[in-house]
Design an enzyme around this catalytic site. Sequence first.
Site, PDB file in Angstrom:
ATOM      1  N   VAL A 119     -34.956  27.850  -6.058  1.00  0.00           N
ATOM      2  CA  VAL A 119     -34.225  26.991  -4.916  1.00  0.00           C
ATOM      3  C   VAL A 119     -34.241  27.970  -3.824  1.00  0.00           C
ATOM      4  O   VAL A 119     -33.597  29.076  -3.767  1.00  0.00           O
ATOM      5  CB  VAL A 119     -32.802  26.680  -5.567  1.00  0.00           C
ATOM      6  CG1 VAL A 119     -31.687  26.351  -4.524  1.00  0.00           C
ATOM      7  CG2 VAL A 119     -32.653  25.923  -7.009  1.00  0.00           C
ATOM      8  N   PRO A 120     -34.869  27.515  -2.967  1.00  0.00           N
ATOM      9  CA  PRO A 120     -35.525  28.381  -1.802  1.00  0.00           C
ATOM     10  C   PRO A 120     -34.501  28.972  -0.773  1.00  0.00           C
ATOM     11  O   PRO A 120     -34.652  28.590   0.407  1.00  0.00           O
ATOM     12  CB  PRO A 120     -36.863  27.593  -1.157  1.00  0.00           C
ATOM     13  CG  PRO A 120     -36.317  26.226  -1.179  1.00  0.00           C
ATOM     14  CD  PRO A 120     -35.633  26.103  -2.767  1.00  0.00           C
ATOM     15  N   CYS A 121     -33.388  29.638  -1.121  1.00  0.00           N
ATOM     16  CA  CYS A 121     -32.442  30.193  -0.044  1.00  0.00           C
ATOM     17  C   CYS A 121     -33.114  31.177   0.762  1.00  0.00           C
ATOM     18  O   CYS A 121     -32.700  31.384   2.152  1.00  0.00           O
ATOM     19  CB  CYS A 121     -31.406  30.722  -1.084  1.00  0.00           C
ATOM     20  SG  CYS A 121     -31.656  32.131  -2.089  1.00  0.00           S
ATOM     21  N   HIS A 122     -34.427  31.817   0.506  1.00  0.00           N
ATOM     22  CA  HIS A 122     -34.823  32.570   1.334  1.00  0.00           C
ATOM     23  C   HIS A 122     -35.509  31.776   2.789  1.00  0.00           C
ATOM     24  O   HIS A 122     -35.919  32.349   3.635  1.00  0.00           O
ATOM     25  CB  HIS A 122     -36.062  33.451   0.703  1.00  0.00           C
ATOM     26  CG  HIS A 122     -37.176  32.239   0.232  1.00  0.00           C
ATOM     27  ND1 HIS A 122     -36.940  31.589  -0.995  1.00  0.00           N
ATOM     28  CD2 HIS A 122     -38.378  31.980   0.658  1.00  0.00           C
ATOM     29  CE1 HIS A 122     -38.183  30.883  -1.147  1.00  0.00           C
ATOM     30  NE2 HIS A 122     -38.976  31.151  -0.167  1.00  0.00           N
TER      31      HIS A 122
END
Length: 156
Positions: A119-122
């Site tokens: 889950v690409p919070c970056h």
Amino acid sequence: MNKTVIDSPIGKIAIFAENEKIIRLELKTEQKADSVKTEKVLAEAEKQLFEYFSGERKIFELEYEFSGTEFQKSVWNELLKIPFGKTKTYGEIAKEIGNPKAGRAVGSACNKNPLPIIVPCHRVIGANGKLTGFACGTKTKEWLLGHEAMQKGETV
């Protein structure tokens, strides 16, 4: 709960599973690997993470389960819509979930994301374009965004 620990370009990653669903990733972990992987989803998560780091995978296709508040889950589900190699601001995510003044709360939800990378919070950045906040440090965030840009043939 079962887990496996893998080596990656950003350090050790612990992958936790329960009932054939990924429930948590810990980046830069001090966890030790379990000797037995009893859940198939762990092997699949390990494979897909290696594919991501080698540039072969852009979207994760894993069974996972979020544990968090409804607000956090709404943010994490919105993060899944950010395309590989692209970024959005905390404010943009707040608007997209229908709460335009919740930029700080979006940042807090990103910080509590149990499945970083998957889950690409970056991919969420500050309104000024700076790499603000990341539970595993801005150097790791910078590496992940640079890795994705390189896979797309872009320069950072």
